[in-house]
Design a protein around this motif. Structure first.
Motif, PDB file in Angstrom:
ATOM      1  N   GLY A  43     -82.078 -69.640 129.717  1.00  0.00           N
ATOM      2  CA  GLY A  43     -81.844 -68.732 130.823  1.00  0.00           C
ATOM      3  C   GLY A  43     -80.531 -67.995 130.656  1.00  0.00           C
ATOM      4  O   GLY A  43     -79.839 -68.120 129.646  1.00  0.00           O
ATOM      5  N   ALA A  44     -80.160 -67.221 131.679  1.00  0.00           N
ATOM      6  CA  ALA A  44     -78.911 -66.451 131.649  1.00  0.00           C
ATOM      7  C   ALA A  44     -78.165 -66.665 132.955  1.00  0.00           C
ATOM      8  O   ALA A  44     -78.773 -66.622 134.037  1.00  0.00           O
ATOM      9  N   GLY A  45     -76.868 -66.901 132.864  1.00  0.00           N
ATOM     10  CA  GLY A  45     -76.086 -67.106 134.072  1.00  0.00           C
ATOM     11  C   GLY A  45     -76.672 -68.237 134.889  1.00  0.00           C
ATOM     12  O   GLY A  45     -76.887 -69.341 134.388  1.00  0.00           O
ATOM     13  N   SER A  46     -76.979 -67.953 136.152  1.00  0.00           N
ATOM     14  CA  SER A  46     -77.592 -68.935 137.047  1.00  0.00           C
ATOM     15  C   SER A  46     -78.906 -68.386 137.595  1.00  0.00           C
ATOM     16  O   SER A  46     -78.992 -67.195 137.909  1.00  0.00           O
ATOM     17  N   PRO A  47     -79.932 -69.240 137.760  1.00  0.00           N
ATOM     18  CA  PRO A  47     -81.181 -68.762 138.363  1.00  0.00           C
ATOM     19  C   PRO A  47     -81.055 -68.547 139.868  1.00  0.00           C
ATOM     20  O   PRO A  47     -81.956 -67.962 140.480  1.00  0.00           O
TER      21      PRO A  47
ATOM     22  N   VAL B 268     -83.941 -74.250 129.250  1.00  0.00           N
ATOM     23  CA  VAL B 268     -82.584 -74.678 129.583  1.00  0.00           C
ATOM     24  C   VAL B 268     -81.952 -73.600 130.456  1.00  0.00           C
ATOM     25  O   VAL B 268     -81.734 -72.474 130.005  1.00  0.00           O
ATOM     26  N   GLN B 269     -81.708 -73.943 131.714  1.00  0.00           N
ATOM     27  CA  GLN B 269     -81.011 -73.037 132.622  1.00  0.00           C
ATOM     28  C   GLN B 269     -79.673 -73.661 132.999  1.00  0.00           C
ATOM     29  O   GLN B 269     -79.410 -74.832 132.710  1.00  0.00           O
ATOM     30  N   GLY B 270     -78.805 -72.877 133.627  1.00  0.00           N
ATOM     31  CA  GLY B 270     -77.469 -73.364 133.940  1.00  0.00           C
ATOM     32  C   GLY B 270     -77.036 -73.018 135.343  1.00  0.00           C
ATOM     33  O   GLY B 270     -77.610 -72.143 135.994  1.00  0.00           O
ATOM     34  N   THR B 271     -75.988 -73.695 135.799  1.00  0.00           N
ATOM     35  CA  THR B 271     -75.432 -73.406 137.120  1.00  0.00           C
ATOM     36  C   THR B 271     -74.538 -72.171 137.085  1.00  0.00           C
ATOM     37  O   THR B 271     -74.086 -71.700 138.118  1.00  0.00           O
ATOM     38  N   GLY B 272     -74.295 -71.641 135.886  1.00  0.00           N
ATOM     39  CA  GLY B 272     -73.466 -70.450 135.751  1.00  0.00           C
ATOM     40  C   GLY B 272     -73.304 -70.104 134.285  1.00  0.00           C
ATOM     41  O   GLY B 272     -73.929 -70.713 133.414  1.00  0.00           O
TER      42      GLY B 272
ATOM     43  N   VAL C  40     -85.324 -63.168 133.268  1.00  0.00           N
ATOM     44  CA  VAL C  40     -84.848 -64.084 132.236  1.00  0.00           C
ATOM     45  C   VAL C  40     -84.765 -65.539 132.682  1.00  0.00           C
ATOM     46  O   VAL C  40     -84.752 -66.435 131.847  1.00  0.00           O
ATOM     47  N   ASN C  41     -84.731 -65.800 133.966  1.00  0.00           N
ATOM     48  CA  ASN C  41     -84.608 -67.182 134.431  1.00  0.00           C
ATOM     49  C   ASN C  41     -85.954 -67.718 134.905  1.00  0.00           C
ATOM     50  O   ASN C  41     -86.817 -67.995 134.102  1.00  0.00           O
TER      51      ASN C  41
END
Length: 527
Positions: free
Chosen positions: A137-141, A11-15, A152-153
């Protein structure tokens, strides 16, 4: 590439603060319910909310929560690297549960070549015992200035061979541009790992959203596999202070009359940590909690709070300096003289004392600072951190509590009233760790007190005892019976039920190369 690895979903994020941690928690519980042996993993977390494991090690509170969703004991292999910002330029690095000295971001990046094998071994060792790992993930990739040092991403996704779900926060606005922009900024080999999108925190009419879902799939070739609604009153522990500083805990409005409310003000420290200690108050019908920022007056709308709480801090000396700049030291003394109650938790406890010594400069370059002088205690910050779950007894109420300690400070009473919290037994391996018997101290009146015990307000009977004591001071009758339960397990279950309903779980299983998706009858494709 790690051989014989289990299936992996990331699970990653846009921010930041788009909902990665919460969605990961939900997926962990969903996969567990579907009969999979599942565990969480986040290679690197930057957060000041931490957790002490049974074996006396430190990890992120978010991964501890995700472990609970998997019904597992928290394990530092789930979060091998934790970064705890301490000053504006330096952070404490925690590697496999053990704290290292302060370092700058440049020093941390220089260290990363030696940390990559640590992350890889932690993942390999953890993954061996499970069918599926859900990575976060962390923050944004797509932070192009950080890609070269990524650990981390997408670097973690490649290590695990993971398919990626990209999460965006539709409540914040611009979600479609954020999703498309993230894909566009990634190198093609990394962008290929993104198999679908999740829109989080949606409120409103879904029919208005429908054209956008079609168009984003046409533009990117990737479907939206779920639209998760904005979940009101979800009080699962937060990963970092973004939600706290936005005033999340002050948004829980009460229906009771103004006079019947017990008002608690929490001071927003710049390096606030483990503020999740205060979340349980939000479920109480007769408590109103607010955030008090430096420079603001204690009195609002002609009313003073009944209680002021100083939460934990990762930089006690620096935060104390700011409190003095805004004359909070004087305001708190006047508040106590007028009959108010002041509570200090962990770093907040240290602030209440007469002096804090930091001879090893663990939290910055101030080696000695005066405290607020509200309790006759002194604290010395030692290199070795106290990390342990504890069973404790509150000596005033006679109630037994469970929680954990996580601090560098060694506090001694100068001429203080007897301790009101003490260790009654250790938990697991922590029983072998011997520390001071006393976990907290209080003034002679009992209206100034503090403790190192995190999680004390999670306990429903103790929280009700504390609130009833405030009620009695206000001339209100104590309610005595528990009015609300703070049940993290029930919250996890509610979250999982909502997310399962809103995600296309057959599609999620399909991108994992598995068939199934909700009835527990899953299998690996081709096996």
């Amino acid at each position: 590439m790690i051989k014989k690895q289990p299936r992996a979903l990331m699970v990653q994020g846009t921010g930041s603060n788009v909902g990665k941690s919460i969605l990961t928690t939900a997926l962990c519980r969903i996969f567990l319910e579907d009969g999979l042996r599942v565990a969480p993993f986040k290679a690197q977390n930057m957060a000041l909310n931490a957790y002490a494991t049974r074996d006396g090690l430190e990890m992120s509170r978010a991964q501890a929560l995700q472990a609970a969703a998997c019904r597992l004991d928290p394990d530092v292999r789930m979060n091998p690297i934790l970064i705890k910002p301490t000053t504006d330029r330096a952070s404490q690095l925690v590697v496999m549960g053990k704290a290292m000295p302060l370092m700058t971001w440049g020093e941390y990046n220089a260290l990363k070549p030696t940390l990559r094998p640590v992350v890889q071994e932690a993942y390999r060792s953890l993954a061996e015992g499970f069918d599926l790992i859900v990575l976060e993930g962390a923050g944004s990739p797509a932070e192009i200035n950080l890609m070269a040092h990524d650990i981390v991403n997408m670097a973690a996704a490649e290590m695990a061979g993971a398919s990626v779900l990209l999460v965006g926060d539709i409540d914040a606005g611009g979600v479609f541009a954020s999703l498309v922009g993230t894909v566009a900024l990634l190198p093609p080999s990394q962008a290929e790992r993104i198999k679908g999108f999740v829109l989080n925190k949606f409120r409103g009419d879904r029919t208005i959203l429908a054209p956008g879902l079609v168009q984003i799939e046409e533009i990117t070739g990737r479907p939206v596999v779920g639209v998760v609604p904005y979940l009101e009153r979800l009080l699962l522990p937060e990963e970092d202070s973004v939600a706290f500083k936005s005033g999340r805990i002050s948004r829980f409005k009460k229906k009771e009359g103004e006079e019947a409310l017990c008002r608690i003000a929490v001071i927003d420290l710049p390096k606030v940590s483990n503020f999740t200690d205060l979340d349980p108050f939000c479920v109480e019908p007769d408590v109103e909690i607010s955030i008090l920022r430096p420079g603001e007056a204690l009195e609002k709308d002609g009313r003073l709070p009944d209680v002021v709480i100083l939460p934990g801090s990762k930089n006690v000396a620096g935060d104390l300096h700011l409190l003095r700049q805004h004359h909070f030291d004087r305001a708190l003394r006047e508040f106590v003289s007028g009959g108010g109650e002041v509570v200090g938790l962990c770093g907040g406890l240290q602030m209440l004392g007469e002096r804090i010594e930091d001879p090893h400069q663990i939290e910055g370059d101030r080696s000695s600072v005066p405290g607020l002088g509200l309790l006759p205690i002194k604290t010395v910050l030692e290199r070795e951190k106290v990390l342990r779950p504890v069973a404790a007894r509150h000596l005033v109420s006679g109630l037994d509590l469970r929680g954990f300690e996580i601090h560098h400070g060694r506090t001694e009473a100068v001429a203080c009233h007897p301790s009101f919290v003490q260790i009654s037994s250790g938990l697991g391996a922590s029983a072998a760790v011997r520390g001071p018997l006393q976990l907290g101290w209080m003034s002679e009146t009992g209206r100034v007190w503090g403790t190192y015990l995190h999680g004390l307000f999670d306990d429903d009977p103790f929280r009700r005892w504390f609130i009833d004591r405030v009620r009695e001071r206000k001339g209100l009758p104590p309610l005595k019976e528990i009015q609300a339960t703070y049940d993290i397990e029930a919250m996890i279950q509610r979250l999982a039920e909502v997310v399962r309903k809103e995600l296309d779980m057959p599609a999620v299983y399909d991108l994992l190369g598995m068939v199934g998706g909700g009835n527990g009858n899953h299998r690996m494709a081709g096996l």
